[in-house]
Write a protein that holds these residues in place. Sequence first.
Motif, short mmCIF file in Angstrom:
data_model
loop_
_atom_site.label_atom_id
_atom_site.label_comp_id
_atom_site.label_asym_id
_atom_site.label_seq_id
_atom_site.Cartn_x
_atom_site.Cartn_y
_atom_site.Cartn_z
N ALA A 1 -85.75 -56.86 20.26
CA ALA A 1 -87.21 -56.86 20.14
C ALA A 1 -87.66 -55.85 19.09
O ALA A 1 -88.54 -56.14 18.27
CB ALA A 1 -87.85 -56.54 21.50
N ASP A 2 -87.07 -54.67 19.11
CA ASP A 2 -87.43 -53.65 18.11
C ASP A 2 -87.13 -54.15 16.70
O ASP A 2 -87.88 -53.90 15.77
CB ASP A 2 -86.67 -52.35 18.39
CG ASP A 2 -87.22 -51.60 19.59
OD1 ASP A 2 -88.35 -51.93 20.03
OD2 ASP A 2 -86.53 -50.71 20.10
N GLU A 3 -86.01 -54.86 16.57
CA GLU A 3 -85.63 -55.38 15.25
C GLU A 3 -86.56 -56.51 14.81
O GLU A 3 -87.09 -56.49 13.68
CB GLU A 3 -84.20 -55.91 15.32
CG GLU A 3 -83.73 -56.59 14.04
CD GLU A 3 -82.40 -57.31 14.27
OE1 GLU A 3 -81.55 -56.76 15.01
OE2 GLU A 3 -82.23 -58.42 13.73
N ARG A 4 -86.81 -57.48 15.67
CA ARG A 4 -87.60 -58.66 15.30
C ARG A 4 -89.08 -58.33 15.09
O ARG A 4 -89.76 -58.96 14.28
CB ARG A 4 -87.47 -59.74 16.38
CG ARG A 4 -86.08 -60.33 16.51
CD ARG A 4 -85.79 -61.35 15.41
NE ARG A 4 -84.42 -61.84 15.47
CZ ARG A 4 -84.04 -62.90 16.18
NH1 ARG A 4 -84.95 -63.57 16.88
NH2 ARG A 4 -82.79 -63.29 16.16
N LEU A 5 -89.60 -57.37 15.85
CA LEU A 5 -91.04 -57.07 15.80
C LEU A 5 -91.37 -55.89 14.90
O LEU A 5 -92.55 -55.52 14.77
CB LEU A 5 -91.56 -56.81 17.22
CG LEU A 5 -91.41 -57.98 18.20
CD1 LEU A 5 -91.86 -57.57 19.59
CD2 LEU A 5 -92.19 -59.20 17.73
N LYS A 6 -90.37 -55.32 14.28
CA LYS A 6 -90.60 -54.18 13.38
C LYS A 6 -91.52 -54.60 12.23
O LYS A 6 -91.31 -55.63 11.59
CB LYS A 6 -89.27 -53.67 12.83
CG LYS A 6 -89.41 -52.41 11.98
CD LYS A 6 -88.04 -51.92 11.52
CE LYS A 6 -88.18 -50.63 10.71
NZ LYS A 6 -86.84 -50.13 10.27
N GLY A 7 -92.56 -53.80 12.00
CA GLY A 7 -93.49 -54.11 10.90
C GLY A 7 -94.50 -55.19 11.24
O GLY A 7 -95.33 -55.54 10.41
N SER A 8 -94.45 -55.72 12.46
CA SER A 8 -95.38 -56.77 12.88
C SER A 8 -96.55 -56.16 13.64
O SER A 8 -96.42 -55.11 14.27
CB SER A 8 -94.64 -57.77 13.77
OG SER A 8 -95.55 -58.61 14.44
N ARG B 1 -90.96 -51.17 20.27
CA ARG B 1 -91.92 -52.24 20.01
C ARG B 1 -92.31 -53.00 21.27
O ARG B 1 -92.94 -54.06 21.20
CB ARG B 1 -91.33 -53.21 18.98
CG ARG B 1 -91.10 -52.62 17.60
CD ARG B 1 -92.42 -52.29 16.91
NE ARG B 1 -93.26 -53.48 16.87
CZ ARG B 1 -94.56 -53.46 16.79
NH1 ARG B 1 -95.20 -52.31 16.75
NH2 ARG B 1 -95.25 -54.59 16.76
N VAL B 2 -91.91 -52.49 22.43
CA VAL B 2 -92.21 -53.16 23.71
C VAL B 2 -92.96 -52.18 24.60
O VAL B 2 -92.61 -50.99 24.68
CB VAL B 2 -90.92 -53.63 24.40
CG1 VAL B 2 -91.25 -54.30 25.74
CG2 VAL B 2 -90.16 -54.60 23.51
N GLU B 3 -93.98 -52.67 25.28
CA GLU B 3 -94.73 -51.86 26.24
C GLU B 3 -94.39 -52.31 27.65
O GLU B 3 -94.31 -53.52 27.92
CB GLU B 3 -96.23 -52.01 25.98
CG GLU B 3 -96.66 -51.57 24.58
CD GLU B 3 -98.09 -51.98 24.27
OE1 GLU B 3 -99.01 -51.38 24.85
OE2 GLU B 3 -98.28 -52.89 23.44
#
Length: 343
Positions: free
Chosen positions: A151-158, A183-185
């Motif tokens: 998730a951190d990788e895929r959502l980075k910069g999003s 990147r996850v709450e």
Amino acid sequence: MPAQHGRRGMRERLAAAIPGVDTADTLAGGWMRVFFATDVHGSDICWRKFLNAGAFHKADVLIMGGDMTGKAMVPIIKTDTGWTVTLQEQVHDLPTEADVGAMEKRISDRGYYPVRTTRDEVRTWADDPTLVDTRFRAEIVHGVERWMALADERLKGSSVRCIVSPANDDMFEIDPIIERAERVELGEANTIALDGLNLISTGWANPTPWNTFRELPEDELRERIDGLVRAVPDPARSIFNFHAPPYGSNLDAAPKLDADMKYVSGGQALVPVGSHAVREAILAYGPVLSLHGHIHEGRGAVKLGKTLAVNPGSSYEDGVLQAAIVDLDTKKGTVKRYLLING
């Protein structure tokens, strides 16, 4: 532009199918798109689809409603000529590393944990079930760590927000892992502001026949919900993310079980198994939207009072991600439209 065309196409397909949901207005400023999925039970392919949904469906917020971890391990046993595994009552011999890798992916996509092991270790497990439990918990922790890293990788910069709330089938050790992700709450017991609305989450459910991790009697579940709702200034401008569906809503219709935990009438006899506390809370507070899971067969959407309640259902073992896309007018605090999808 292609992206704009894609969005218009989605808007045209979004059509509320229940009375009382406003479909007349066009989407304008002050709106938010929520992509909600739940009960993926360890399916790697469903988790990847969930993470990709923000970009694909132009969602502002991804919400995973819980029961995210798998239910079993599948041993892949070393032999003199390679490896062997029994899956769905079929024995598969795996002579090459490529064969093993492909099988591991197949098992992971179905929501199970592939475990390379030996016949001696399997015999040891049979003699001491606590060893199986220890290994299973380790596989769950490793799986959630891997998913959070992805998730951190895929959502980075999003700009897409991702909220994950464990539920009754998820052990408590995974909560801090989710909380540490960049990147996850973590949803459970936290009030999360979403563009003027407040998301309130709990994965605790009314008692089940399986005595899972997060269950409470109905009165205690209502107390928990009331405590969470007290943290928001205006409950009518909130989104409930409660894993258990409201009782008697048709979002909670599950196959009836006999005393031996076997399906009655081959699974065709359905009974309501949802939560009275959740239903009463929805009717008492009137949130804008109420998101649910728990009952895989309970896919649908209903109105309870002025609240739209949805359960997207689950077909994780088939690698299918079932989800709800909901567009909200955040200024008015209303649901504009919704769509249940399979992907």
